[in-house]
Design a protein around this motif. Structure first.
Motif, PDB file in Angstrom:
ATOM      1  N   ARG A 139      16.881   7.097 -10.698  1.00  0.00           N
ATOM      2  CA  ARG A 139      15.410   7.358 -10.380  1.00  0.00           C
ATOM      3  C   ARG A 139      14.356   6.465 -11.197  1.00  0.00           C
ATOM      4  NH1 ARG A 139      12.314  13.015  -8.849  1.00  0.00           N
ATOM      5  NH2 ARG A 139      10.312  12.147  -8.033  1.00  0.00           N
ATOM      6  N   ILE A 140      14.825   6.413 -12.361  1.00  0.00           N
ATOM      7  CA  ILE A 140      13.842   5.394 -13.273  1.00  0.00           C
ATOM      8  C   ILE A 140      13.807   4.005 -12.909  1.00  0.00           C
ATOM      9  CG2 ILE A 140      13.491   4.745 -15.481  1.00  0.00           C
ATOM     10  CD1 ILE A 140      14.608   7.653 -16.522  1.00  0.00           C
ATOM     11  N   GLU A 141      15.128   3.700 -12.528  1.00  0.00           N
ATOM     12  CA  GLU A 141      15.269   2.076 -12.117  1.00  0.00           C
ATOM     13  C   GLU A 141      14.411   2.123 -10.975  1.00  0.00           C
ATOM     14  OE1 GLU A 141      19.466   1.542 -11.932  1.00  0.00           O
ATOM     15  OE2 GLU A 141      19.669   1.805 -14.255  1.00  0.00           O
ATOM     16  N   SER A 142      14.572   2.880  -9.821  1.00  0.00           N
ATOM     17  CA  SER A 142      13.863   2.755  -8.614  1.00  0.00           C
ATOM     18  C   SER A 142      12.454   2.969  -8.932  1.00  0.00           C
ATOM     19  CB  SER A 142      14.252   3.831  -7.799  1.00  0.00           C
ATOM     20  OG  SER A 142      15.399   4.103  -7.391  1.00  0.00           O
ATOM     21  N   PHE A 143      11.944   3.582  -9.824  1.00  0.00           N
ATOM     22  CA  PHE A 143      10.479   3.542 -10.199  1.00  0.00           C
ATOM     23  C   PHE A 143      10.008   2.377 -10.652  1.00  0.00           C
ATOM     24  CE2 PHE A 143       7.230   3.806 -13.601  1.00  0.00           C
ATOM     25  CZ  PHE A 143       6.343   4.162 -13.024  1.00  0.00           C
ATOM     26  N   TYR A 144      10.696   1.335 -11.453  1.00  0.00           N
ATOM     27  CA  TYR A 144      10.325   0.071 -11.967  1.00  0.00           C
ATOM     28  C   TYR A 144      10.288  -1.030 -10.624  1.00  0.00           C
ATOM     29  CZ  TYR A 144      10.195   1.993 -16.787  1.00  0.00           C
ATOM     30  OH  TYR A 144       9.804   2.348 -17.890  1.00  0.00           O
ATOM     31  N   ASP A 145      11.205  -0.508  -9.793  1.00  0.00           N
ATOM     32  CA  ASP A 145      11.320  -1.458  -8.763  1.00  0.00           C
ATOM     33  C   ASP A 145      10.191  -1.197  -7.650  1.00  0.00           C
ATOM     34  OD1 ASP A 145      12.833  -3.264  -6.837  1.00  0.00           O
ATOM     35  OD2 ASP A 145      12.832  -1.632  -5.628  1.00  0.00           O
ATOM     36  N   LEU A 146       9.861  -0.013  -7.836  1.00  0.00           N
ATOM     37  CA  LEU A 146       8.650   0.474  -6.736  1.00  0.00           C
ATOM     38  C   LEU A 146       7.386  -0.310  -7.380  1.00  0.00           C
ATOM     39  CD1 LEU A 146       8.064   2.274  -4.337  1.00  0.00           C
ATOM     40  CD2 LEU A 146       7.911   3.968  -5.828  1.00  0.00           C
ATOM     41  N   GLU A 147       7.271  -0.251  -8.819  1.00  0.00           N
ATOM     42  CA  GLU A 147       6.324  -0.790  -9.691  1.00  0.00           C
ATOM     43  C   GLU A 147       5.906  -2.207  -9.082  1.00  0.00           C
ATOM     44  OE1 GLU A 147       4.421  -0.060 -13.755  1.00  0.00           O
ATOM     45  OE2 GLU A 147       6.163  -0.896 -13.718  1.00  0.00           O
ATOM     46  N   GLU A 148       7.037  -2.878  -9.047  1.00  0.00           N
ATOM     47  CA  GLU A 148       6.868  -4.256  -8.641  1.00  0.00           C
ATOM     48  C   GLU A 148       6.676  -4.517  -7.391  1.00  0.00           C
ATOM     49  OE1 GLU A 148       6.635  -8.314  -9.708  1.00  0.00           O
ATOM     50  OE2 GLU A 148       7.047  -6.629 -11.143  1.00  0.00           O
ATOM     51  N   ARG A 149       6.925  -3.679  -6.494  1.00  0.00           N
ATOM     52  CA  ARG A 149       6.594  -3.793  -4.977  1.00  0.00           C
ATOM     53  C   ARG A 149       5.333  -3.474  -4.750  1.00  0.00           C
ATOM     54  NH1 ARG A 149       9.465  -0.318  -1.900  1.00  0.00           N
ATOM     55  NH2 ARG A 149      11.037   0.525  -3.231  1.00  0.00           N
ATOM     56  N   SER A 150       4.777  -2.358  -5.491  1.00  0.00           N
ATOM     57  CA  SER A 150       3.343  -1.909  -5.589  1.00  0.00           C
ATOM     58  C   SER A 150       2.278  -2.846  -5.716  1.00  0.00           C
ATOM     59  CB  SER A 150       3.329  -0.817  -6.141  1.00  0.00           C
ATOM     60  OG  SER A 150       2.991  -0.969  -7.645  1.00  0.00           O
ATOM     61  N   LYS A 151       2.638  -3.967  -6.283  1.00  0.00           N
ATOM     62  CA  LYS A 151       1.879  -4.984  -6.810  1.00  0.00           C
ATOM     63  C   LYS A 151       1.413  -6.017  -5.395  1.00  0.00           C
ATOM     64  CE  LYS A 151       3.363  -5.327 -11.627  1.00  0.00           C
ATOM     65  NZ  LYS A 151       4.207  -6.295 -12.424  1.00  0.00           N
ATOM     66  N   GLY A 152       1.971  -6.165  -4.532  1.00  0.00           N
ATOM     67  CA  GLY A 152       1.879  -6.728  -3.349  1.00  0.00           C
ATOM     68  C   GLY A 152       1.787  -8.434  -3.620  1.00  0.00           C
TER      69      GLY A 152
ATOM     70  N   ASP B 144       0.783  -1.163   0.062  1.00  0.00           N
ATOM     71  CA  ASP B 144      -0.047   0.245  -0.046  1.00  0.00           C
ATOM     72  C   ASP B 144       1.118   1.301  -0.030  1.00  0.00           C
ATOM     73  OD1 ASP B 144      -2.244  -1.304  -0.051  1.00  0.00           O
ATOM     74  OD2 ASP B 144      -2.609  -1.227   2.127  1.00  0.00           O
ATOM     75  N   LYS B 145       2.011   1.216   0.879  1.00  0.00           N
ATOM     76  CA  LYS B 145       2.806   2.403   0.984  1.00  0.00           C
ATOM     77  C   LYS B 145       3.546   2.493  -0.234  1.00  0.00           C
ATOM     78  CE  LYS B 145       3.783   2.298   5.885  1.00  0.00           C
ATOM     79  NZ  LYS B 145       4.833   1.997   6.863  1.00  0.00           N
ATOM     80  N   ALA B 146       3.988   1.390  -0.905  1.00  0.00           N
ATOM     81  CA  ALA B 146       4.584   1.393  -2.211  1.00  0.00           C
ATOM     82  C   ALA B 146       3.982   1.802  -3.365  1.00  0.00           C
ATOM     83  CB  ALA B 146       5.479   0.085  -2.482  1.00  0.00           C
ATOM     84  N   ARG B 147       2.466   1.616  -3.383  1.00  0.00           N
ATOM     85  CA  ARG B 147       1.416   1.986  -4.466  1.00  0.00           C
ATOM     86  C   ARG B 147       1.198   3.602  -4.238  1.00  0.00           C
ATOM     87  NH1 ARG B 147      -2.057  -1.328  -2.748  1.00  0.00           N
ATOM     88  NH2 ARG B 147      -1.303  -3.024  -3.712  1.00  0.00           N
ATOM     89  N   ASN B 148       1.359   4.139  -2.980  1.00  0.00           N
ATOM     90  CA  ASN B 148       1.087   5.539  -3.176  1.00  0.00           C
ATOM     91  C   ASN B 148       2.286   6.261  -3.467  1.00  0.00           C
ATOM     92  OD1 ASN B 148      -1.529   5.209  -1.746  1.00  0.00           O
ATOM     93  ND2 ASN B 148      -0.633   5.352   0.117  1.00  0.00           N
TER      94      ASN B 148
END
Length: 615
Positions: A280-293, A253-257
């Motif tokens: 920052r772009i690489e972090s974005f894609y990593d964040l996208e993966e974690r946001s799926k939960g 949930d935090k990652a999604r926000n």
């Protein structure tokens, strides 16, 4: 220090990676349960550690000279004809000598010198205790005919044979895939004691929760290619797993926000980006993966209608069944009542399956009467599994019973919709039954039983090959099931949770009715055993006080002294003869004669002591 481990192991199945760069290690004395839903790669990981499967990447590292014993779900006996060929390994000198000794004993024409040489070798290698251990294990698994062809054995017999051989070999590491399948409860409890004696190293996969709790000190979960470690029993694992999944959802949930904010930044950025922007772009894609939960797990849905049940359900009156001179069930009487939840307990071969075949009409009793109520509708889940033609599709197997099925809430659904609820997607429904895994076939078999809307449900070993998640759903369904339930299971957890009465098959034809579950019965048996153990010895017989022996008793007392001396002399002579005899037939005769003389000596000595008080 690890004695067996993986180094960056990766493996795929059907173009799907089960795990990548996996590290898994065992230290001496570890007793570990590997858990996870079906399809995560548990059995594959066991095979890789046992080196029967080579991983796509990485390797297995083990201590030099380490002996690994591996029990697969379906043992392979290729190139082996008889049980004898399998039990006694060609490379094990002690086992080969024991095999030769057993063959000599069965042979009438034995060379006495050769026999003596063989017994000397066995003594020199300290193999007599080993031979006794082998016999104990084989008897426990009911393996007696060593010349029997392996191809004639059932699946359960093959599994027991493979387990017996592994225990005989006493490896440094025991890797066991569903070891309790096809074992009765007494044998499972015996196996628990054996595996927890000494500092054995054990890695196992099992659906039997009591077995896991009694054996293992650590649970490792294989989930989406990662290993999660839990120090403790299965109940502790469930608690901590729920906590971990809840934390994963919060983190997602935090990652999604945060991802939503970063997504806005990504949309506003120009094509040319600097080094910081690329990071920052690489972090974005990593964040996208974690946001799926965590992914929602698909779960079997059990919700079927139960047929109406009348007052008369099933009545057994003095029911018996015998084959030739053997009585399987002897004069059993019982009237089934609404709400009965009965577990059948007893060793393999004690008559449980015969009883089920009698009440369902597959067998006719040789004595007594079975009266089935008009509204009684059986649902019988058999241990031997689903019977289907090789060319039958999954959907056809279901449509052979019904095209439409009424659910508990009154909804009518198609066979295809019901299959979907049982985790058979369309591509599986149109596939062949013989392409299904063992667990999928069991799930399909369970579905076929339940879709007939039975009000008298019989489950014979339902936990074999069903994953724990499906078992949990089945337990929840059965707890609310309003019909009659008869459960045959080696899974003590299931028996305790779902039954409140036992039919105990003693093995000599008797069926004992016990009010309570298996845990109650076991506790009662243990308390009885403790009381028996407290009885140090039998009380001496009370002799009426008298002044002196009668004339007849005096003569008996004097003759006893002579008889006792003669018996002691005869025993000494026979013992000397025994040590100088090599003929195994003669050895047996002398040993039996010594035993008879000792029994007589004990009886006469006790009588002499009684008379001596008044002499």
């Amino acid at each position: 220090m690890s004695i067996l481990s993986t180094e960056q192991v990766s493996h795929s199945y059907n173009d799907k990676w089960l795990f990548t760069d996996l590290h898994f290690a065992l230290q001496k004395g570890d007793r570990v349960a590997l858990v996870g839903i079906n399809g995560t790669g548990k059995s594959t990981l066991l095979k890789i550690l046992a080196e029967t499967v080579i991983p796509n990447k990485g390797r297995v590292v083990k201590e030099k000279g380490l002996r690994v014993g591996y029990l697969p779900q379906d043992p392979d006996f290729s190139d082996l004809k008889t049980i004898n060929d399998f039990i006694y390994s060609a490379e094990n000198e002690q086992q080969q000598l024991i095999k030769e000794y057993e063959e000599m004993i069965d042979n009438q024409d034995v060379n006495s010198k050769k026999f003596q040489d063989l017994t000397d070798k066995l003594t020199a290698l300290n193999a007599w205790e080993y031979e006794n251990n082998i016999k104990t294990i084989l008897n426990r698994f009911q393996i007696k005919n060593f010349n029997q062809k392996i191809e004639s054995l059932s699946g359960g017999q093959k599994k027991r044979l493979a387990l017996a051989k592994l225990l005989i070999d006493e490896p440094d590491i025991y890797i066991l895939d569903e070891p309790t399948n096809h074992l009765d409860i007494e044998t499972i409890e015996w196996l628990e004691k054996l595996l927890t004696t000494g500092s054995k190293t054990v890695l196992l996969v099992s659906h039997d929760r009591y077995f896991l709790d009694n054996i293992c000190t650590e649970i490792r979960e294989l989930d989406k290619g990662s290993i999660y470690l839990y120090k403790g029993n299965y109940a502790y694992f469930l608690e901590k797993k729920a906590e971990r999944e809840a934390n994963d959802i919060l983190a997602a949930d935090k990652a999604r926000n945060l991802w939503r904010k970063e997504l806005d930044w990504m949309r506003r950025q120009p094509q040319a980006r600097g080094t910081k922007a690329k990071a920052r772009i690489e972090s974005f894609y990593d964040l996208e993966e974690r946001s799926k939960g965590p992914r929602q797990k698909d779960q079997v849905e059990l919700s079927v209608k139960v047929s109406r049940q009348g007052n008369k359900i099933l009545e057994l009156e003095e029911v018996g069944f015998a084959v030739a001179d053997k009585t399987i069930i002897n004069s059993f009487t019982y009237t089934f009542k609404k709400g009965d939840r009965i577990g059948l307990a007893g060793k393999n071969g004690s008559g449980k399956t015969t009883f089920l075949n009698l009440i369902t009409g597959a067998l006719s009793p040789t004595q007594g009467k079975i009266d089935v109520g008009e509204t009684t509708k059986y649902g019988y889940y058999k241990q031997e599994g689903l019977q289907a033609r090789p060319d039958e599709r999954v959907l056809d197997v279901v449509k052979n019973i019904a095209d439409f099925i009424e659910m508990k809430n009154g909804e009518v659904i198609t066979a295809s919709q019901l299959l979907t609820k049982f985790l058979f997607p369309p591509e599986k429904q149109f596939g062949l039954v013989n392409k299904l895994s063992g667990g999928e076939r069991k799930r399909l078999q369970l579905m076929r039983v339940l879709m007939a809307n039975p009000n008298f449900l019989i489950l014979d070993e339902p936990s074999n090959d069903l994953d724990i998640d499906t078992l949990n759903v089945l337990e929840d369904f059965l707890e609310q099931y309003p019909g009659i339930l008869i459960l045959v299971s080696h899974d003590r957890y299931l028996l305790d949770k779902l039954t409140d009465q036992l039919f105990i098959f003693t093995g000599d034809g008797e069926v004992v009715i016990y009010n309570g579950n298996y845990a109650d019965f076991k506790l009662e048996q243990e308390e009885l055993n403790k009381k028996v153990e407290k009885k140090v010895e039998k009380p001496k017989p009370v002799i009426e006080k008298k002044q002196k022996l009668s004339y007849k008793e005096q003569r008996e007392f004097e003759s006893l002294e002579t008889e006792i001396a003669e018996l002691e002399e005869q025993i000494a002579e026979l013992t000397t003869t025994l040590s100088n005899t090599t003929d195994h037939v003669e050895l047996q005769k002398i040993a039996e004669e010594i035993e008879k003389h000792k029994e007589s000596l004990d009886a006469k000595s006790e009588r002499w002591l009684t008379l001596a008080e008044f002499a």
